[in-house]
Design an enzyme around this catalytic site. Structure first.
Site, short mmCIF file in Angstrom:
data_model
loop_
_atom_site.label_atom_id
_atom_site.label_comp_id
_atom_site.label_asym_id
_atom_site.label_seq_id
_atom_site.Cartn_x
_atom_site.Cartn_y
_atom_site.Cartn_z
N LYS A 89 0.85 -1.19 0.00
CA LYS A 89 0.00 0.00 0.00
C LYS A 89 0.88 1.23 0.00
CE LYS A 89 -4.47 0.73 -0.09
NZ LYS A 89 -5.38 -0.07 -0.89
N GLY A 112 -21.04 6.14 2.51
CA GLY A 112 -19.96 6.56 1.62
C GLY A 112 -20.34 6.39 0.17
N GLY A 155 -18.51 7.42 -2.67
CA GLY A 155 -17.41 7.67 -3.59
C GLY A 155 -17.63 6.89 -4.87
N ASN A 156 -16.59 6.70 -5.65
CA ASN A 156 -16.76 6.02 -6.94
C ASN A 156 -17.35 4.63 -6.78
OD1 ASN A 156 -15.73 8.24 -8.25
ND2 ASN A 156 -13.67 7.42 -8.46
N TYR A 165 -20.99 4.75 -4.88
CA TYR A 165 -22.08 5.24 -5.75
C TYR A 165 -22.45 4.20 -6.80
CZ TYR A 165 -25.09 8.71 -7.90
OH TYR A 165 -26.20 9.39 -8.37
#
Length: 339
Positions: free
Chosen positions: A78, A174, A176-177, A180
């Site tokens: 990461k 949430g 976000g991309n 959604y």
């Protein structure tokens, strides 16, 4: 930090600064047992440098577990680029980060993550070939959401006796991309949506497009629903918030949803089925990994189809052993990583 690395069996931690661009970056490599470490690059503000390093270490471990259980020949890593509120040249910043990645000589492959975009990956690609989810490769958000949606159906089957989501109340925290895109798929399947996000604009869109019910971000976790789907950033489930849940199952796209494994035990005691995050949200990793290897979309889609089967297997073991699915998933991953 050494104590955290030892407890998570993290292999190495790399720090980099580039004064001309203001870059401060961290790469944690958890394991290279199964192959080079692949992981996303987060571009977020942190309270301090230690928080950024700790986030990278914990997320890298999850990536190792995710890759192992998804059957990929990859290790886990990461990256974190600390976000400064005043960045003069974002492109130059990520090109500098690409030079940092290149010094690792292929031991780490970087991908898009919270706060970064395919355009940022394009900038990284100016300095290193060890990058995926560029504009040419495509954003993995849709595939990540597809995998989570299939995982929610498997979780519903295991906990509620049916994979049919029509009429189920799903709380999506949430938007976000990935969150959604997941909400869009849940709406198409007939689910009733409760949604929250720190961006009120995203909430308004979900209300308009999916007939979603807006709930304040802090209140959503205690709102009655069938499935709670955390899709934001950071651990949302701790000893206190678990006691507020009023749902049958937790199944969402967020990484590191649990603060500790003891929280998973609390969920089990309360009769709330938990879909281990690094199993249900493996779709994005599967997409970027196989795309980086040049695989066809049909091959990637077939691999994504394995997510609900893996979850069902874990749920079965957990029920037979009377243990949390989180503990079963970690045991299976560690068997692959530390035979």
């Amino acid at each position: 930090m050494f104590a955290l690395m030892q407890s998570t069996r993290t292999q190495s931690l790399h720090l980099f600064i580039d004064p001309p661009t203001g870059l401060k970056a961290v790469v944690a490599i958890h394991s290279e047992k199964l192959g080079p470490a692949l992981g996303g690059c987060r571009y977020l503000p942190y309270a301090d440098d230690e928080s950024a390093m700790a986030d990278a270490v914990r997320l890298a471990q999850g990536m190792s577990f995710k890759a192992a259980l998804a059957g990929l020949s990859l290790g886990g890593g990461k990256a974190v680029v600390l976000r400064n509120p005043h960045v003069e040249n974002r492109a130059a910043l990520f090109e500098a980060f690409g030079r940092f990645v290149d010094t690792l000589q292929g031991r780490f492959i970087v991908a898009v993550d919270s706060g970064t975009s395919t355009q940022d990956m394009d900038c990284i690609a100016q300095s290193t070939p060890h990058v995926t989810s560029t504009t040419a490769c495509g954003d993995p958000s849709a595939q990540a959401a597809l995998g989570v949606f299939a995982g929610i159906r498997a979780t519903s089957q295991a906990r509620l006796g049916s994979s049919n989501l029509e009429g189920l109340r799903v709380a999506v925290q949430g938007l976000g991309n990935v969150g959604y895109a997941l909400a869009e798929q849940l709406h198409a399947a007939g689910a009733e949506l409760l949604v929250s996000d720190l961006d009120p604009g995203r909430v308004r869109l979900a209300v308009e497009q999916f007939d979603a019910h807006p709930v304040t971000h802090d209140a959503l976790i205690s709102t009655p629903c069938d499935i709670f789907a955390p899709c934001g950033v950071g651990p949302v489930l701790n000893g206190q918030t678990v006691m507020q849940l009023r749902c049958a199952a937790v199944a969402g796209a967020a990484n590191n949803q649990l603060t500790t494994l003891q929280v998973a035990d609390q969920l089990e005691t309360r009769g709330i089925l938990y879909a281990p995050d690094y199993v249900i949200n493996a779709g994005g990793l599967i997409y970027v990994a196989l795309k980086h290897q040049g695989e066809a979309l049909s091959t990637i889609t077939a691999h994504l189809a394995g997510i609900p089967a893996r979850l069902t297997e874990i749920f079965g073991h957990a029920q037979a052993q009377k243990r949390s699915p989180a503990r079963v998933a970690q045991m299976l991953a560690e068997r692959l990583l530390y035979p």
